[in-house]
Design an enzyme around this catalytic site. Structure first.
Site, PDB file in Angstrom:
ATOM      1  N   GLY A  11       0.802  -1.221   0.000  1.00 60.63           N
ATOM      2  CA  GLY A  11       0.000   0.000   0.000  1.00 60.63           C
ATOM      3  C   GLY A  11       0.833   1.269   0.000  1.00 60.63           C
ATOM      4  O   GLY A  11       1.900   1.342   0.612  1.00 60.63           O
ATOM      5  N   LYS A  22       4.156   3.178   3.799  1.00 57.35           N
ATOM      6  CA  LYS A  22       3.428   3.163   5.068  1.00 57.35           C
ATOM      7  C   LYS A  22       3.999   2.145   6.047  1.00 57.35           C
ATOM      8  O   LYS A  22       4.155   2.440   7.241  1.00 57.35           O
ATOM      9  CB  LYS A  22       1.942   2.878   4.818  1.00 57.35           C
ATOM     10  CG  LYS A  22       1.119   2.823   6.088  1.00 57.35           C
ATOM     11  CD  LYS A  22      -0.377   2.825   5.808  1.00 57.35           C
ATOM     12  CE  LYS A  22      -0.845   1.596   5.090  1.00 57.35           C
ATOM     13  NZ  LYS A  22      -2.334   1.522   5.062  1.00 57.35           N
ATOM     14  N   GLY A  80      -6.065  -5.036  -5.248  1.00 58.73           N
ATOM     15  CA  GLY A  80      -6.776  -5.662  -4.151  1.00 58.73           C
ATOM     16  C   GLY A  80      -5.961  -6.690  -3.399  1.00 58.73           C
ATOM     17  O   GLY A  80      -4.896  -7.141  -3.848  1.00 58.73           O
ATOM     18  N   TYR A 103      -0.812  -8.411   7.592  1.00 64.07           N
ATOM     19  CA  TYR A 103      -0.767  -7.082   6.986  1.00 64.07           C
ATOM     20  C   TYR A 103       0.360  -6.276   7.626  1.00 64.07           C
ATOM     21  O   TYR A 103       0.459  -6.195   8.852  1.00 64.07           O
ATOM     22  CB  TYR A 103      -2.103  -6.358   7.175  1.00 64.07           C
ATOM     23  CG  TYR A 103      -3.213  -6.949   6.335  1.00 64.07           C
ATOM     24  CD1 TYR A 103      -3.570  -6.375   5.118  1.00 64.07           C
ATOM     25  CD2 TYR A 103      -3.884  -8.102   6.746  1.00 64.07           C
ATOM     26  CE1 TYR A 103      -4.573  -6.925   4.341  1.00 64.07           C
ATOM     27  CE2 TYR A 103      -4.881  -8.666   5.972  1.00 64.07           C
ATOM     28  CZ  TYR A 103      -5.224  -8.070   4.770  1.00 64.07           C
ATOM     29  OH  TYR A 103      -6.215  -8.620   3.993  1.00 64.07           O
ATOM     30  N   GLU A 154     -19.978  -7.100   4.152  1.00 61.14           N
ATOM     31  CA  GLU A 154     -19.465  -5.736   4.257  1.00 61.14           C
ATOM     32  C   GLU A 154     -20.547  -4.818   4.805  1.00 61.14           C
ATOM     33  O   GLU A 154     -21.739  -5.037   4.583  1.00 61.14           O
ATOM     34  CB  GLU A 154     -18.976  -5.240   2.894  1.00 61.14           C
ATOM     35  CG  GLU A 154     -17.810  -6.022   2.328  1.00 61.14           C
ATOM     36  CD  GLU A 154     -16.614  -6.057   3.268  1.00 61.14           C
ATOM     37  OE1 GLU A 154     -16.370  -5.048   3.966  1.00 61.14           O
ATOM     38  OE2 GLU A 154     -15.934  -7.098   3.325  1.00 61.14           O
ATOM     39  N   HIS A 345      30.234  13.935  35.954  1.00 64.44           N
ATOM     40  CA  HIS A 345      29.785  15.245  35.476  1.00 64.44           C
ATOM     41  C   HIS A 345      30.405  15.617  34.139  1.00 64.44           C
ATOM     42  O   HIS A 345      31.609  15.454  33.944  1.00 64.44           O
ATOM     43  CB  HIS A 345      30.163  16.396  36.437  1.00 64.44           C
ATOM     44  CG  HIS A 345      30.260  16.018  37.878  1.00 64.44           C
ATOM     45  ND1 HIS A 345      29.177  15.988  38.711  1.00 64.44           N
ATOM     46  CD2 HIS A 345      31.325  15.655  38.639  1.00 64.44           C
ATOM     47  CE1 HIS A 345      29.573  15.630  39.932  1.00 64.44           C
ATOM     48  NE2 HIS A 345      30.860  15.413  39.908  1.00 64.44           N
ATOM     49  N   THR A 405      44.591  18.353  36.860  1.00 64.83           N
ATOM     50  CA  THR A 405      43.502  19.150  36.318  1.00 64.83           C
ATOM     51  C   THR A 405      43.977  19.965  35.116  1.00 64.83           C
ATOM     52  O   THR A 405      45.046  20.567  35.138  1.00 64.83           O
ATOM     53  CB  THR A 405      42.968  20.095  37.401  1.00 64.83           C
ATOM     54  OG1 THR A 405      42.423  19.316  38.459  1.00 64.83           O
ATOM     55  CG2 THR A 405      41.907  21.016  36.848  1.00 64.83           C
ATOM     56  N   ARG A 422      50.170  21.039  31.262  1.00 59.46           N
ATOM     57  CA  ARG A 422      49.476  22.312  31.107  1.00 59.46           C
ATOM     58  C   ARG A 422      50.498  23.435  31.199  1.00 59.46           C
ATOM     59  O   ARG A 422      51.594  23.263  31.745  1.00 59.46           O
ATOM     60  CB  ARG A 422      48.392  22.485  32.166  1.00 59.46           C
ATOM     61  CG  ARG A 422      48.906  22.498  33.589  1.00 59.46           C
ATOM     62  CD  ARG A 422      47.770  22.582  34.589  1.00 59.46           C
ATOM     63  NE  ARG A 422      48.276  22.668  35.951  1.00 59.46           N
ATOM     64  CZ  ARG A 422      47.767  21.987  36.970  1.00 59.46           C
ATOM     65  NH1 ARG A 422      46.750  21.160  36.773  1.00 59.46           N
ATOM     66  NH2 ARG A 422      48.258  22.135  38.181  1.00 59.46           N
TER      67      ARG A 422
END
EC number: 2.7.7.23
Length: 449
Positions: A11, A22, A80, A103, A154, A345, A405, A422
């Site tokens: 369909g 669909k 059909g 279906y 039907e 965190h 850190t 660092r």
């Protein structure tokens, strides 16, 4: 007796107003077609045939992912349901067992219902699936005489007495393959729409003296999807049912209506799920875990006693061992977090492993992508990663090692070592006041023009 499935998926779904076929629209993160195939798969079918039409190649590709063994056939013209099933004849050549017609846009039929249909087939030549409709509306009525199905009427052709009947046709059926295709050869299209109707098999079967019966199922199992509104309603039905099942097995949902589950979500008893949690596909949560509010999980495994969130994201390949903590604004992807480790965190851990009882400081990033390839970060047991550490992969941090850190780690850190990477801080006496005075003067001069 062996079983085959014929799943009608041709369909166009005009009312969906979509370029997507669909049957490929999703409920609980799986295409409707997959829901139907999973239910049918419980029958251990010898063959599965999907009848495609609109955007057939998309349906073919999806079918190959869901069930590679299935055959996809093409219904070139939409003539059909009877015509659609006939397209499966060549794919079922030589098959002598029972055929169950499903279906692709009726995703909720249960495996138990299909098993009852097959059981009923041992007593009747043709089995139709019906349901008691709360609002029969314009459904076709199943006219029963004892256990025998006399006919399907039907709505437009039904008398007042027949319209009062609430036992309605779902469209699903089961029949021996040879009998079904023999009857389908007799179906005509002398009707207003010029289509070949599968429901005509009932009248044709009875005309040949074959026995026809109907099996009943809950109305919710026959819910068909034809519009976006139907799709939303079906999603709500699935979610309500899935949440109820979790509550029944001992999972705590503190605000059930806000928890979104996938078709394959597995959660163990005594786990607590806080509000507004989303489970994508492929998630397993063991017993006794805590998933806090606004977390998003997909493709991951959460072990017993682990705590996730709030506001955490677990992506595919995330593996949390027992008693791990993954806190707020943390993202884990393709990474193993060992027992007792904490990532509490503002952190990204991707393509990595974190050892037992290791602590990952806030703001830590595994720099796993060089613009072309992904690389792994390995962090040992009982290590301590300082806040705002960048781990430039590929890199290894050993057992009981530490990073300072703000470190940018580009070289391996041996067991027990401390890595400091660092720029050294330099303080300039009085420089801040002079700088601010200069900036304010510039701003004032600019304002004067």
């Amino acid at each position: 007796m062996s079983t085959a499935l014929v799943i009608l998926a041709a369909g166009k779904g005009t009312r969906m107003n979509s370029d997507l076929p669909k049957v490929l629209h999703q409920i609980a993160h799986a295409p409707m077609l997959e829901h139907a195939m999973r239910a049918g798969g419980a029958l251990d079918p010898e063959r599965t045939v999907v009848v495609a039409g609109h955007e057939a190649e998309m349906v073919r590709a999806a079918t190959a992912e869901i069930a590679p063994e299935a055959t996809v056939v093409l219904q070139e013209e939409q003539l059909g349901t009877g015509h659609a099933v006939l397209q499966a004849r060549a794919a079922l050549e030589g098959f002598r067992g029972d055929v169950v017609v499903l279906y692709g846009d009726t995703p909720f039929v249960s495996a138990e219902t299909l098993e009852r249909m097959i059981e009923a087939r041992s007593r009747a030549d043709l089995v139709i699936l019906g349901f008691e409709a709360a609002d029969p509306a314009r459904y076709g009525r199943l006219i029963m005489q004892g256990e025998s199905l006399e006919k399907i009427v039907e709505f437009k052709d039904a008398s007042d007495a027949e319209r009062a009947i609430t036992f309605c046709n779902s469209g699903l059926m089961a029949c021996n393959a040879e009998v079904m295709f023999g009857l389908l050869d007799q179906v005509g299209n002398d009707n207003a729409s010029g289509e070949y109707y599968l429901t005509d098999l009932v009248e044709l079967a009875r005309a040949e003296g074959l026995s026809v019966t109907a099996v009943s199922c809950p109305e919710a199992e026959t819910l068909g999807i034809n519009s976006r509104a139907d799709l939303a309603a079906a999603e709500a039905v699935f979610q309500a049912h899935a949440r109820a099942e979790l509550l029944d097995i001992g999972v705590t949902l503190t605000a059930p209506e806000t928890v979104h589950l996938a078709f394959d979500t597995i959660i163990g008893r005594d786990t607590v799920i806080e509000p507004n949690v989303v489970f994508g596909p492929g998630v397993t949560v063991e017993s006794g875990a805590l998933i806090r509010a606004f977390s998003h999980l997909e493709g991951c495994h959460v072990s017993r006693g682990a705590k996730v969130g709030p506001y955490a994201r677990l992506r595919p390949g995330a593996e949390l061992a027992e008693d791990t903590h993954v806190g707020n604004f943390v993202e884990i992807k393709n990474a193993e977090i060992a027992a007792g480790a904490k990532v509490n965190h503002l952190t990204y851990i991707g393509d990595a492993s974190v050892g037992e009882a290791t602590n990952i400081g806030a703001g830590t990033i595994t720099c796993n992508y060089d613009g072309v390839m992904k690389h792994r970060t390995e962090i040992g047991a009982r290590a301590f990663i300082g806040s705002n550490t960048c781990l430039v992969a590929p890199v290894t941090v050993g057992d009981e090692a530490m990073t300072a850190t703000g470190a940018v780690i580009t070289k391996d850190v041996a067991d027990g070592d401390l890595a400091i990477a660092r720029v050294q801080q330099t303080n300039k006496p009085g420089r801040a006041r002079k700088l601010m005075d200069m900036l304010r003067a510039k701003k004032a001069a600019k304002a004067k023009g």
